[in-house]
Design an enzyme around this catalytic site. Structure first.
Site: not given
Length: 418
Positions: A22-23, A92, A116, A121, A123-124, A304, A326, A396
């Site tokens: 998936k990722n 995401r 999720c 999280r 995104i800097d 995960d 994390i 998902r």
């Protein structure tokens, strides 16, 4: 709304084949935008995130053919339309269109990405990297406008080895002028899969899978094919389940090297396995002993896997400690597991788990994707009926989860609630 209804207590036996990652898939699909011709992506998992990404590709004037786990994507006539909130907020990974569109069209307008709610999280790192490449970033209410007259290679140091930032910056840098070096890059298999895809198109990327990735910019990317790697998170989820209620259950289509951190912990807990090159046989039904688990960046124990693993720890004899390092909001499953009979004490991002404790079926809620997976495991080992609400989160990331588990002896069903 979707629900998953589970009748627990059934032993599982047979074979579960792991789907595409998936990722990786959710990054490979946006990466197709960078190609000036047509690309083919095989072994694409049939998950809801895939359809959201295809919608965005089509909005941008791309052509997509979806058949038998294979996507053919032609973005030769791609445009840089505004990606609306209705699409961007579905997942995401919509943020990968930032790097891809910036690299291809030098302009992006996109509403904030969804996904999720597992913690902060931001995104800097992505945005800072885009700016170092020469882009301007404007945040307007709930959307980003990113623009560059031209992109120029540069040195980028990531303060944290973020998978998302590493991939997004690779996408943006592939067609930049000159050399880009990404230092402290993420080393996950997802990153390697995307780099291989881009290189198959004619990109010049070296170092993927190490701390330092070097990208020599090119002007044109040609047609290419890539296969999505097997999903190590899905594999890990089913390995954990097999350790609890498996009876000679085989998990096939895996890359064992991607599972090393999990396999080490399962062996420490007393799980009996036969580990082969492309499959693992779990003998299960062993007496499990308490262990400590701490999530880390790859190749450490992947975040995960944490929520599913915490269910296994409820069945280990003694006191286990699980620490999440994390994300700060990845404990949404804990109240529901305690409701089902677990003995979990949560403090900050650490859980003390006393086991073994029998679990009983309850009505619960999937607060996020991996929390949902943990509740599926809990429901399958519990006595009685478990009803998981907000099961959309689970769909998902797990292809045909109900069908796969039913085929090996589980009793569960997906219910649509209007």
């Amino acid at each position: 709304m979707k629900q998953i209804k589970i009748q627990g207590g059934n032993l599982l036996s047979g074979t579960i084949a792991i789907s595409g990652m998936k990722n990786a898939a959710v990054a490979l699909i946006p990466a197709a935008i960078l190609c000036d011709e047509e690309v083919t992506i095989t072994n694409v998992p049939n998950i809801s995130d895939k359809y959201a990404l295809i919608e965005i590709i089509k909005l941008l004037n791309g052509q997509v053919t979806d058949q038998d786990a294979t996507l053919k994507i032609n973005t030769s006539d791609i445009t840089s339309e505004i990606i609306p909130e209705s699409l961007a907020s579905k997942l995401r990974a919509s943020y990968y269109f930032m790097g891809a569109l910036l690299g291809r069209k030098k302009h992006v307008e996109i509403y904030f990405p969804g996904g999720c709610n597992i913690g902060n999280r931001k995104i800097d790192f992505h945005l800072k990297g885009f700016q170092l490449l020469g882009a301007t970033v404007e945040e307007m209410e709930d959307k980003y406008i990113i623009h560059a007259e031209e992109l120029k290679g540069t040195n980028i140091h990531l303060d944290f080895a973020s998978v998302g930032a590493t991939i997004n910056l690779m996408l943006a840098a592939v067609k930049a002028q000159g050399k880009t070096i990404i230092d402290n890059a993420a080393k996950e298999p997802d990153v390697i899969n995307v780099a291989e895809f881009l290189n198959n198109m004619g990109a010049k990327i070296t170092g993927a899978g190490t701390n330092t990735i070097t990208i020599e910019g090119v002007d044109y990317l040609h047609k290419a094919t890539i296969e999505v790697l097997p999903d190590r998170i899905e594999a890990g989820t089913y390995l954990i389940l097999g350790a609890l209620i498996g009876e000679n259950i085989t998990i096939t289509n895996i890359v064992k090297e991607h599972l090393s951190a999990l396999l080490t912990k399962l062996i420490d807990a007393g799980v009996k396995m036969d580990i082969k090159e492309n499959e693992i046989i779990i003998y299960g039904r062993q007496k499990l002993k308490a262990i400590n688990v701490k999530t880390l960046v790859y190749p450490g124990f992947v975040t995960d896997w944490g929520q599913p693993m915490s269910v296994l720890l409820t069945q280990c004899e003694g006191s286990s400690i699980f620490e999440e390092t994390i994300y700060e909001n990845r404990m949404g499953h804990v109240p529901y597991l305690n409701k089902m009979g677990a003995n979990m004490t949560l403090k900050n991002q650490t859980i003390k788990i006393q086991g073994p404790t029998p679990l009983k079926g309850q009505d619960v809620v999937a607060s996020d994707l991996r929390a949902g997976a943990s509740l599926v495991i809990a429901g399958l080992i519990a006595d009685g009926t478990t009803l998981i609400n907000d099961a959309e989160h689970i769909l998902r990331g797990y292809e045909r989860i109900v069908e796969k588990l039913t085929a090996v002896g589980a009793k569960l069903e997906l219910i649509d609630i209007n």
